[in-house]
Design a protein around this motif. Structure first.
Motif, PDB file in Angstrom:
ATOM      1  N   MET A 167       0.924  -1.172   0.008  1.00 48.97           N
ATOM      2  CA  MET A 167      -0.069   0.107   0.005  1.00 48.97           C
ATOM      3  C   MET A 167       0.765   1.126  -0.025  1.00 48.97           C
ATOM      4  N   GLY A 168       2.124   1.124   0.393  1.00 43.87           N
ATOM      5  CA  GLY A 168       2.883   2.247   0.230  1.00 43.87           C
ATOM      6  C   GLY A 168       2.914   3.222   1.515  1.00 43.87           C
ATOM      7  N   GLY A 282      -7.796  -7.300  -4.888  1.00 42.24           N
ATOM      8  CA  GLY A 282      -8.346  -8.447  -4.246  1.00 42.24           C
ATOM      9  C   GLY A 282      -7.928  -8.511  -2.866  1.00 42.24           C
ATOM     10  N   ALA A 283      -8.341  -9.572  -2.144  1.00 40.12           N
ATOM     11  CA  ALA A 283      -7.953  -9.765  -0.645  1.00 40.12           C
ATOM     12  C   ALA A 283      -6.701 -10.654  -0.948  1.00 40.12           C
ATOM     13  N   MET A 284      -5.746 -10.351   0.228  1.00 38.76           N
ATOM     14  CA  MET A 284      -4.605 -11.272   0.094  1.00 38.76           C
ATOM     15  C   MET A 284      -4.624 -12.468   0.967  1.00 38.76           C
ATOM     16  N   LEU A 285      -4.483 -13.367   0.747  1.00 39.55           N
ATOM     17  CA  LEU A 285      -4.275 -14.624   1.722  1.00 39.55           C
ATOM     18  C   LEU A 285      -3.083 -14.612   2.254  1.00 39.55           C
ATOM     19  N   ILE A 286      -2.828 -14.439   3.510  1.00 37.17           N
ATOM     20  CA  ILE A 286      -1.354 -14.218   3.873  1.00 37.17           C
ATOM     21  C   ILE A 286      -1.109 -15.403   5.123  1.00 37.17           C
ATOM     22  N   PRO A 291       2.570 -15.809  -2.346  1.00 40.38           N
ATOM     23  CA  PRO A 291       1.629 -14.660  -2.165  1.00 40.38           C
ATOM     24  C   PRO A 291       0.344 -15.386  -3.024  1.00 40.38           C
ATOM     25  N   VAL A 292      -0.845 -15.471  -2.417  1.00 36.37           N
ATOM     26  CA  VAL A 292      -1.882 -15.734  -3.122  1.00 36.37           C
ATOM     27  C   VAL A 292      -3.174 -14.576  -3.109  1.00 36.37           C
ATOM     28  N   ILE A 293      -3.421 -14.345  -4.216  1.00 36.49           N
ATOM     29  CA  ILE A 293      -4.572 -12.928  -4.226  1.00 36.49           C
ATOM     30  C   ILE A 293      -5.954 -13.721  -4.407  1.00 36.49           C
ATOM     31  N   GLY A 297     -15.114 -12.586  -6.454  1.00 34.31           N
ATOM     32  CA  GLY A 297     -15.746 -13.718  -7.176  1.00 34.31           C
ATOM     33  C   GLY A 297     -16.573 -13.139  -8.664  1.00 34.31           C
ATOM     34  N   SER A 298     -16.995 -11.795  -8.268  1.00 37.27           N
ATOM     35  CA  SER A 298     -17.521 -11.054  -9.349  1.00 37.27           C
ATOM     36  C   SER A 298     -16.763 -10.143 -10.031  1.00 37.27           C
ATOM     37  N   SER A 299     -15.458 -10.236 -10.198  1.00 35.06           N
ATOM     38  CA  SER A 299     -14.450  -9.495 -10.644  1.00 35.06           C
ATOM     39  C   SER A 299     -14.739  -9.228 -12.140  1.00 35.06           C
ATOM     40  N   ASP A 300     -14.578  -8.040 -12.716  1.00 38.28           N
ATOM     41  CA  ASP A 300     -14.675  -7.971 -14.062  1.00 38.28           C
ATOM     42  C   ASP A 300     -13.003  -7.630 -14.431  1.00 38.28           C
ATOM     43  N   ALA A 301     -12.815  -7.206 -15.792  1.00 36.96           N
ATOM     44  CA  ALA A 301     -11.393  -7.306 -16.251  1.00 36.96           C
ATOM     45  C   ALA A 301     -10.597  -5.995 -15.498  1.00 36.96           C
ATOM     46  N   TYR A 302     -11.313  -5.059 -15.104  1.00 33.89           N
ATOM     47  CA  TYR A 302     -10.623  -3.972 -14.234  1.00 33.89           C
ATOM     48  C   TYR A 302     -10.195  -4.474 -13.076  1.00 33.89           C
ATOM     49  N   ALA A 303     -11.226  -5.230 -12.197  1.00 32.24           N
ATOM     50  CA  ALA A 303     -10.912  -5.714 -10.747  1.00 32.24           C
ATOM     51  C   ALA A 303      -9.663  -6.595 -10.733  1.00 32.24           C
ATOM     52  N   PHE A 304      -9.803  -7.729 -11.893  1.00 32.87           N
ATOM     53  CA  PHE A 304      -8.888  -8.588 -11.993  1.00 32.87           C
ATOM     54  C   PHE A 304      -7.342  -8.138 -12.333  1.00 32.87           C
ATOM     55  N   TYR A 305      -7.438  -7.245 -13.022  1.00 36.58           N
ATOM     56  CA  TYR A 305      -6.048  -6.510 -13.425  1.00 36.58           C
ATOM     57  C   TYR A 305      -5.240  -5.910 -12.010  1.00 36.58           C
ATOM     58  N   ASN A 306      -6.212  -5.110 -11.492  1.00 36.54           N
ATOM     59  CA  ASN A 306      -5.788  -4.710 -10.268  1.00 36.54           C
ATOM     60  C   ASN A 306      -5.151  -5.689  -9.192  1.00 36.54           C
ATOM     61  N   ALA A 307      -6.103  -6.953  -9.217  1.00 38.38           N
ATOM     62  CA  ALA A 307      -5.603  -8.053  -8.149  1.00 38.38           C
ATOM     63  C   ALA A 307      -4.341  -8.719  -8.820  1.00 38.38           C
ATOM     64  N   ILE A 308      -4.085  -8.575 -10.195  1.00 38.33           N
ATOM     65  CA  ILE A 308      -2.629  -9.105 -10.751  1.00 38.33           C
ATOM     66  C   ILE A 308      -1.691  -8.292 -10.261  1.00 38.33           C
ATOM     67  N   GLN A 309      -1.836  -6.928 -10.276  1.00 34.98           N
ATOM     68  CA  GLN A 309      -1.067  -5.858 -10.079  1.00 34.98           C
ATOM     69  C   GLN A 309      -0.632  -6.048  -8.288  1.00 34.98           C
ATOM     70  N   GLN A 310      -1.450  -6.344  -7.616  1.00 40.91           N
ATOM     71  CA  GLN A 310      -1.346  -6.579  -6.182  1.00 40.91           C
ATOM     72  C   GLN A 310      -0.291  -7.447  -6.149  1.00 40.91           C
ATOM     73  N   ALA A 311      -0.337  -8.781  -6.765  1.00 38.19           N
ATOM     74  CA  ALA A 311       0.533  -9.902  -6.537  1.00 38.19           C
ATOM     75  C   ALA A 311       1.996  -9.387  -6.996  1.00 38.19           C
ATOM     76  N   GLU A 312       2.108  -8.581  -8.028  1.00 36.61           N
ATOM     77  CA  GLU A 312       3.145  -8.103  -8.643  1.00 36.61           C
ATOM     78  C   GLU A 312       3.665  -7.311  -7.477  1.00 36.61           C
ATOM     79  N   LYS A 313       3.010  -6.412  -6.862  1.00 32.78           N
ATOM     80  CA  LYS A 313       3.572  -5.684  -5.584  1.00 32.78           C
ATOM     81  C   LYS A 313       4.188  -6.592  -4.769  1.00 32.78           C
ATOM     82  N   MET A 314       3.324  -7.716  -4.247  1.00 34.00           N
ATOM     83  CA  MET A 314       3.751  -8.401  -3.129  1.00 34.00           C
ATOM     84  C   MET A 314       4.993  -9.274  -3.178  1.00 34.00           C
TER      85      MET A 314
END
Lengths: 333, 333
Positions: A167-168, A282-286, A291-293, A297-314
């Motif tokens: 989150m910075g 997304g939610a992080m499973l810690i 890292p597991v994000i 469940g109802s993610s569209d492309a935008y939400a899922f893109y953000n989740a991939i980005q979160q994995a990238e940061k982790m």
């Protein structure tokens, strides 16, 4: 090169929206590899030939309507979610993103990737919207029904590192969710956890936070047990759902309402965006070794893109290694 | 004649809004007596000479800013809240309405009015807004941090009678708040309570309800322990507060937003009214020997009027006697 495993078949809008997200991600980030778990034919039809993509073919997947997703996952190690987790456990990918059923992902990560040494519990940790727009972590929201004070401290340490690296936030502040703000409030477990967090040198402890301050407290992390966190999270979901529904009903009821909406629609869209968890990820499973994000469940492309980005940061910010260091230091004390 | 005790000094807007509510109530209901606890001078200045009013004079009151309201109440039996409760315990009034500090009212009712025989726990039970506009009961929201399954059953029985007699629901349905809808979900206590409610002949048991269905489930009563209920209630409060705040901010940001608001303002007012707990009344403190209504601390005259009306229904429909009958029948089994 960072290599992120993607479960193509998880979520209500899979595989279409997931593959759209993958496509955008690959176009924007040239130096990250994605390993996609799912049907080779479907993936190739959507993406064509891409650099930085590996396909691990499987036709099997955990349906969102599956009555007992955990048993399905145990019985089908060759479904897309299980294979993604298996690749993470073998370090063939650095982390996993899935929008599939939550409980299956939690249990699967436990069984297949396994818990970190010195970490007694895992937790599911979503990023919730906040009034300042930066988002706040809430944990646990459902990986454990009950937690001991030592587990709460572990989770607070993990979340502090997450907040800093993902989150910075330079100096993340942790608050304990409770029924009152004074130190002596709550159940025995709340009082014990309070004392332990206050004594900790690695946590910036704010004290107790009431849930009416969930969006406005000065904390970056709100800590609670999985039962309570789940009740709180779903209450939020219920209130958002009902307010949107009733507001739509009332606006549509009259011509003046519709006219007002015409003028105000951009304002309402901005308002909605400020409270939309999709904006954040997304939610992080810690607590497991990679890292597991869990994307919604109802993610569209935008939400899922953000989740991939979160994995990238982790992965990129070495969250797991940093957590290990804190946990090992504790162990040696 | 029904005789309701009113704490004139309780609440953020006391005594002005409380006395306004009293005045309207006396004008509308000619056959009900109100006993007012507070300064004779202030009351007479606001009401003049009224039939059906008795004043029990006291200048002392529990301030809303009091750090330790429970100790204050114990130490000051001549403050307005304590005197109202005392009158109820001596059957000089049939019930009490106060907008004063919640914990003091709960503890005071316990100590002064005392628990019903065969009732092992008390509970605080607000009426929450629902999508169908009829309102739903939620309990417990803070009288007990933890409850055993037998206590949960007691509370469900009490709430069933309340729902019938105060809310006018012929066959109230009870749901158990839980993290999932299936029967085996939740903590040990949740599973035990589920079994007991399902076996009960006096409860229409629906099963588990997730908190995202708080406003939309088919249940009239949502049952949970006081810790969880408090967290859920305050989460609702937080979400409502933040959504209103952010929406106002976004609407005010542009001319088009303000213009839209001009056309849509009646629609938004109707929307707000549908979710406003003030429309429904106060929280009922159940399990003691007389009806006690906790009006919201920020009650205006309208909200407090509704709270008095709720006390009238609890008294007029003999809720306490009906509960005693159910509890005694259980005891004799």
């Amino acid at each position: 090169m960072i290599n992120i495993g993607i479960d193509i078949f998880g979520g209500d809008n899979a595989p279409e929206e997931i593959l759209k997200a993958v496509k955008i991600f690959l176009e924007k980030k040239k130096n990250i590899k994605l390993t996609l778990f799912g049907s080779e034919m479907i993936i190739k039809a959507a993406l064509g030939e891409k650099a930085n993509v590996e396909i691990v073919h499987t036709e099997k997947f955990l349906s969102m309507g599956e009555k007992d997703p955990v048993s399905y996952l145990r019985a089908n190690p060759d479904c897309s979610m299980a294979m993604a987790l298996k690749y993470a456990s073998e370090k063939k990918v650095d982390g996993v993103v899935s929008a599939g059923p939550t409980q299956a992902l939690i249990v699967g990560a436990h069984l297949i990737i396994k818990r970190l040494e010195n970490m007694k519990r895992t937790a599911l940790c979503p990023i919730l919207p906040s009034e300042d727009g930066k988002g706040k972590l809430l944990l646990d929201v459902g990986a454990n029904l009950e937690l001991k004070k030592e587990h709460m401290l572990e989770l607070a340490n993990f979340a502090t590192i997450l907040s800093r690296e993902v989150m910075g936030i330079p100096e993340p502040i942790t608050g304990l969710l409770n029924i009152g703000t004074e130190a002596g409030k709550g159940r025995e477990i709340d009082k014990e956890t309070y004392a332990l967090l206050e004594a900790s040198e690695t946590i910036n402890f704010f004290g107790n936070v009431e849930t009416k301050e969930l969006f406005s407290s000065p904390c970056h992390i709100h800590l609670t047990d999985g039962y309570t966190g789940n009740m709180v999270l779903k209450t939020m979901e219920g209130v958002f759902g009902t307010t949107s529904k009733l507001m739509r009903e009332e606006i549509k009821r009259t011509f003046m309402g519709k006219l007002g909406y015409f003028f105000m629609r951009k304002n309402l869209a901005r308002f909605k965006k400020r409270l939309d968890p999709k904006e954040i990820g997304g939610a992080m499973l810690i607590g497991v070794k990679a890292p597991v994000i869990k994307a919604h469940g109802s993610s569209d492309a935008y939400a899922f893109y953000n989740a991939i980005q979160q994995a990238e940061k982790m992965i990129g910010n070495n969250v797991i290694e940093k957590v290990k260091k804190v946990l090992n230091a504790k162990e040696e004390e």
